[in-house]
Design an enzyme around this catalytic site. Structure first.
Site, PDB file in Angstrom:
ATOM      1  N   GLY A  69      -4.994   0.113   4.946  1.00 57.05           N
ATOM      2  CA  GLY A  69      -4.056  -0.391   4.073  1.00 57.05           C
ATOM      3  C   GLY A  69      -4.207   0.087   2.533  1.00 57.05           C
ATOM      4  N   THR A  70      -5.352   0.946   2.678  1.00 59.22           N
ATOM      5  CA  THR A  70      -5.518   1.492   1.061  1.00 59.22           C
ATOM      6  C   THR A  70      -4.893   2.565   0.674  1.00 59.22           C
ATOM      7  OG1 THR A  70      -7.368   2.660   2.160  1.00 59.22           O
ATOM      8  CG2 THR A  70      -7.869   0.470   1.006  1.00 59.22           C
ATOM      9  N   GLU A 125     -10.530 -30.566   3.788  1.00 61.61           N
ATOM     10  CA  GLU A 125     -10.245 -29.694   2.650  1.00 61.61           C
ATOM     11  C   GLU A 125     -10.848 -29.869   1.419  1.00 61.61           C
ATOM     12  OE1 GLU A 125      -9.111 -26.740   3.323  1.00 61.61           O
ATOM     13  OE2 GLU A 125      -8.477 -27.282   5.338  1.00 61.61           O
ATOM     14  N   HIS A 142     -14.455 -28.667   1.524  1.00 61.53           N
ATOM     15  CA  HIS A 142     -14.563 -27.197   0.992  1.00 61.53           C
ATOM     16  C   HIS A 142     -14.291 -27.127  -0.276  1.00 61.53           C
ATOM     17  CE1 HIS A 142     -14.248 -25.529   5.056  1.00 61.53           C
ATOM     18  NE2 HIS A 142     -13.286 -25.679   5.456  1.00 61.53           N
ATOM     19  N   ASP A 146     -14.009 -21.827  10.331  1.00 62.90           N
ATOM     20  CA  ASP A 146     -15.092 -21.778   9.221  1.00 62.90           C
ATOM     21  C   ASP A 146     -16.454 -21.240   9.990  1.00 62.90           C
ATOM     22  OD1 ASP A 146     -13.325 -23.073   7.736  1.00 62.90           O
ATOM     23  OD2 ASP A 146     -13.792 -25.085   7.960  1.00 62.90           O
TER      24      ASP A 146
HETATM   25  P1  ADP Z   1      -3.530   3.492   5.312  1.00 67.65           P
HETATM   26  O1  ADP Z   1      -3.307   4.525   5.803  1.00 67.65           O
HETATM   27  O2  ADP Z   1      -4.931   3.619   4.434  1.00 67.65           O
HETATM   28  O3  ADP Z   1      -3.844   2.451   6.199  1.00 67.65           O
HETATM   29  P2  ADP Z   1      -0.957   3.419   4.364  1.00 67.65           P
HETATM   30  O4  ADP Z   1      -1.090   4.720   3.559  1.00 67.65           O
HETATM   31  O5  ADP Z   1      -0.491   3.620   5.619  1.00 67.65           O
HETATM   32  O6  ADP Z   1      -2.704   2.893   4.582  1.00 67.65           O
HETATM   33  O7  ADP Z   1      -0.350   2.294   3.391  1.00 67.65           O
HETATM   34  C1  ADP Z   1       0.669   1.442   3.812  1.00 67.65           C
HETATM   35  C2  ADP Z   1       1.421   1.321   2.913  1.00 67.65           C
HETATM   36  O8  ADP Z   1       0.756   0.558   1.625  1.00 67.65           O
HETATM   37  C3  ADP Z   1       2.000   2.543   1.975  1.00 67.65           C
HETATM   38  O9  ADP Z   1       2.929   2.984   2.612  1.00 67.65           O
HETATM   39  C4  ADP Z   1       2.468   2.108   0.677  1.00 67.65           C
HETATM   40  O10 ADP Z   1       3.679   1.460   0.836  1.00 67.65           O
HETATM   41  C5  ADP Z   1       1.451   0.973   0.435  1.00 67.65           C
HETATM   42  N1  ADP Z   1       0.227   1.529  -0.300  1.00 67.65           N
HETATM   43  C6  ADP Z   1      -1.002   1.488   0.071  1.00 67.65           C
HETATM   44  N2  ADP Z   1      -1.755   2.085  -0.921  1.00 67.65           N
HETATM   45  C7  ADP Z   1      -1.167   2.378  -1.750  1.00 67.65           C
HETATM   46  C8  ADP Z   1      -1.233   2.681  -2.999  1.00 67.65           C
HETATM   47  N3  ADP Z   1      -2.524   3.080  -3.789  1.00 67.65           N
HETATM   48  N4  ADP Z   1      -0.298   3.070  -4.127  1.00 67.65           N
HETATM   49  C9  ADP Z   1       0.935   2.732  -3.717  1.00 67.65           C
HETATM   50  N5  ADP Z   1       1.238   2.019  -2.205  1.00 67.65           N
HETATM   51  C10 ADP Z   1       0.487   1.669  -1.701  1.00 67.65           C
HETATM   52 ZN    ZN Z   2     -12.104 -25.635   7.052  1.00 67.06          ZN
END
Ligand code: ADP
Ligand code: ZN
Ligand code: MG
Length: 636
Positions: free
Chosen positions: A235-236, A455, A458, A530
């Site tokens: 997701g990066t 809760e 925590h 937890d």
């Molecule tokens: P990864 O391949 O690293 O798992 P992705 O490229 O598939 O991540 O990211 C999924 C979505 O998240 C992208 O299509 C975009 O919409 C959003 N996203 C992730 N990183 C960024 C970023 N740095 N800037 C803008 N959008 C991002």
């Molecule tokens: Zn808990």
């Protein structure tokens, strides 16, 4: 969505492409399809023709006709030249044939001098001006002449479809070029669409430059890296970045997930890799992107993968061979992505292969704000929406999570029939993303009370630990799989953690269980997640981060969560690790119970406030517990 992956062209083709020039038009369905269609049409047309031309009327001999006229058994006839059609009064058996007939056709020989006209008038036979036997109409004629063509086209299309891949594929389709997404179709992804990882994009600048004008590099004798590996958590934006490089350089982009190459049949993966690279070379300069390369590029011998070792290895070897084969003049750059750079086969990262590794990390605060800005480009924001504030409260979230957050907020605004997305949509969406969706469970009073104390345990310990992440929200509304949630997030991004902080986290995580035990004297199943978290933290402290004197400063357990105990240490060491984990967790639990007993009045107050309000925001929570909220300067 603009950033979604383009569809695949054929199901048997693992890669997708975009931005490649349109391929030469191929015979749809291939030659075999055409032949099959032609034969089928020929047969069908013949059948149809014979149906239309041959009616039920038999052609009888002129002798037979004369006989019937003489026998006064003909009512009417129609003649055109020497061709005669007619109808009998009473049906007669077909001579030399089967069945009976009333209508007939016959042919009058030119040499017949039987005064037919006189005979007919004498017998009172009507000679009509209209055909007795039904003739084909104009429409039928038209249909018959058009039918073969229409049929041919229909069949051809059908066969082409069946053979997969629409009109671009075909029986010979394995060699057909992938149908690229129209060059002009939509806007391509560029660095404009990527934010928060500028330094990474910077590292890819020269790749873009090379793809834009490879000539300059060749003239200089400079060699481009054969491959660039993008490594980082899911997701990066690794996939996004790869597409952006292609879009930025305006070159064709071929992408495939490594697992898509693998089939149960050995050798298929390798041949697909060969095809993919052949396609890319044809339209070079181009980018080949292989996603999730760790699925085939793991260190050999570790854990059985997809489709068995042979297939995996052959596919990987083929990729390496293709890359080794680059003379530098092809202009094909290979990008690959992985979440697990640490498990990759060293053969992949040898010079000349993926020798450039680019780390992609979750964005910092400024980056998060920029990413939010990108993903709210098409969302109407109400006046006063503060994306910077959202960015502050989302440390650790990745680009994909932020994109999701923006979308959730827009969905909420639609549901609430607003015309713009407001700040509260954003914070409610954040709540949903971080805590899970609310569930409408009717909880028995006793369980609600126990959850409130859990809760509060925590939260209170989170407030009491020096240097711990501030408590942002406490709720006893069931969400996701949890009966209640306590959310703590740091004030600023954290990159390294102290032992004290980690112990504080363990104490806080044990706080729920400790509170239930201190107040009710029971242990429930509500602490499962937890305890998982506690175990993970303790194992890291002891086995990976050198925080136990007895284990010492070494890596005793591998980072791979799937195989927690590999052969990384002697059994005795692993015993010690186990022992030390227990010691730390026991100490923390003691401390948690102790602190809760000492602060019983605060615990009661917090739980009571929760039972009344169900959800407490940061300020309300600290007020209810009677603990001053330390600001960053005073605190940590
Ligand atoms: P990864 O391949 O690293 O798992 P992705 O490229 O598939 O991540 O990211 C999924 C979505 O998240 C992208 O299509 C975009 O919409 C959003 N996203 C992730 N990183 C960024 C970023 N740095 N800037 C803008 N959008 C991002
Ligand atoms: Zn808990
Ligand atoms: Mg990806």
């Amino acid at each position: 969505m603009a950033n979604s992956v383009p569809p695949r062209d054929r199901t048997d083709q693992p890669w997708r492409s975009e931005g490649a020039p349109p391929p030469k038009r191929k015979m749809p369905g291939g030659w075999i399809g055409l032949t099959v269609a032609a034969i089928a049409v020929f047969v069908l047309a013949n059948l149809a023709l014979s149906y239309f031309t041959e009616g039920d009327e038999p052609t009888i001999s002129y002798t037979e006709f004369s006989k019937q006229v003489t026998a006064d058994n003909v009512t009417k006839i129609y003649a055109k030249g020497d061709a005669i059609q007619g109808e009998l009064k009473n049906k007669k058996p077909v001579p030399g044939g089967e069945g009976d007939y009333t209508k007939f056709t016959t042919q009058r020989p030119a040499f017949a001098d039987d005064n037919l006209w006189a005979q007919l008038t004498q017998k009172g036979v009507t000679v009509t001006a209209e055909p007795v036997v039904a003739q084909r109409g104009l429409l039928a004629n038209l249909l018959i002449s058009l039918a073969p063509i229409v049929l041919l086209v229909l069949l051809w299309v059908f066969i082409a479809r069946r053979m997969g891949g629409g009109l671009g594929g075909g029986m010979l389709g394995r060699k057909a070029p992938p149908k690229p997404v129209e060059v002009t179709a939509g806007r391509r992804t560029t660095f404009e669409d990527v934010a928060g990882i500028d330094e990474v994009a910077g590292e890819l600048d020269d790749v873009v430059d090379f793809l834009k004008k490879p000539q300059t590099y060749w003239e200089m004798g400079a060699r481009m890296p054969g491959g660039v590996l993008l490594a980082g958590p899911p997701g990066t934006g690794k996939t996004l970045l790869a597409r952006a490089v292609a879009g930025e350089a305006r070159v064709p982009f071929f992408s495939a997930s490594a697992s898509e190459f693998i089939e149960m049949i050995v050798g298929v993966g390798a041949s697909r890799v060969r095809e993919l690279f052949a396609e890319a070379r044809k339209v070079a300069p181009a980018i080949v992107f292989i996603d999730e390369i760790d699925t085939i590029g793991r260190v050999r011998g570790g854990g059985a993968g997809l489709g068995g070792h042979d297939e995996r290895e052959q596919t990987l070897n083929q990729i390496l061979t293709e890359m080794d084969g680059f003379t530098g003049s092809e202009g094909v750059v290979v990008l690959a992505a992985t979440n697990r750079a640490d498990v990759l086969d060293p053969a992949l990262t040898r010079p000349g292969r993926f020798d450039r590794i680019v780390q992609v990390s979750p964005p910092d605060r400024g980056g998060r704000e920029a990413i939010l800005r990108i993903h709210t480009r098409e969302i109407p924001l109400a006046e006063g929406v503060d994306l910077a504030q959202v960015a502050r409260t989302t440390p650790g979230m990745t680009g994909a999570e932020l994109a999701n957050l923006a979308n959730e907020a827009a969905l909420l605004a639609v549901k609430r029939r607003q015309r713009e997305v407001t700040q509260s949509d954003l914070s409610d969406a954040l709540e949903k993303v971080q805590l899970g969706a609310e569930r409408s469970l009717v909880m028995p009073e006793e369980e609600r009370r126990r959850t409130a104390y859990h809760e509060s345990g925590h939260a209170l310990l989170g407030m009491l630990q020096p240097g711990a992440d501030p408590v942002r929200k406490i709720t006893i509304v069931p969400r996701g799989r949890a009966l209640g949630v306590t959310l703590s997030t740091p004030d600023a991004d954290r990159y390294a953690y102290t032992e004290e902080y980690l112990r504080g986290r363990i104490v806080g995580a044990l706080g729920g269980m400790a509170a239930e035990s201190v107040v009710f004297g029971v242990v429930t199943t509500g602490s499962e997640s937890d305890l998982e978290q506690v175990t993970r933290l303790a194992r890291g402290m002891v086995g990976r981060w050198g925080m136990s004197e007895r284990v010492g400063r070494l890596t005793a357990v591998p980072s791979d969560a799937q195989e927690p105990y590999g052969l990384t240490a002697a059994p005795a060491t692993l015993d010690t690790v186990d022992h030390e984990m227990r010691r730390i967790v026991d100490e923390c639990y003691e401390s948690a119970c102790h602190q809760l007993r000492d602060n019983r009045d605060r615990l009661d107050a917090l739980a009571a406030a929760l039972l009344v309000n169900e959800t407490l925001e940061e300020a309300e929570a600290y007020r209810a517990a009677g603990i001053p909220r330390l600001t960053k300067e005073e605190g940590a």
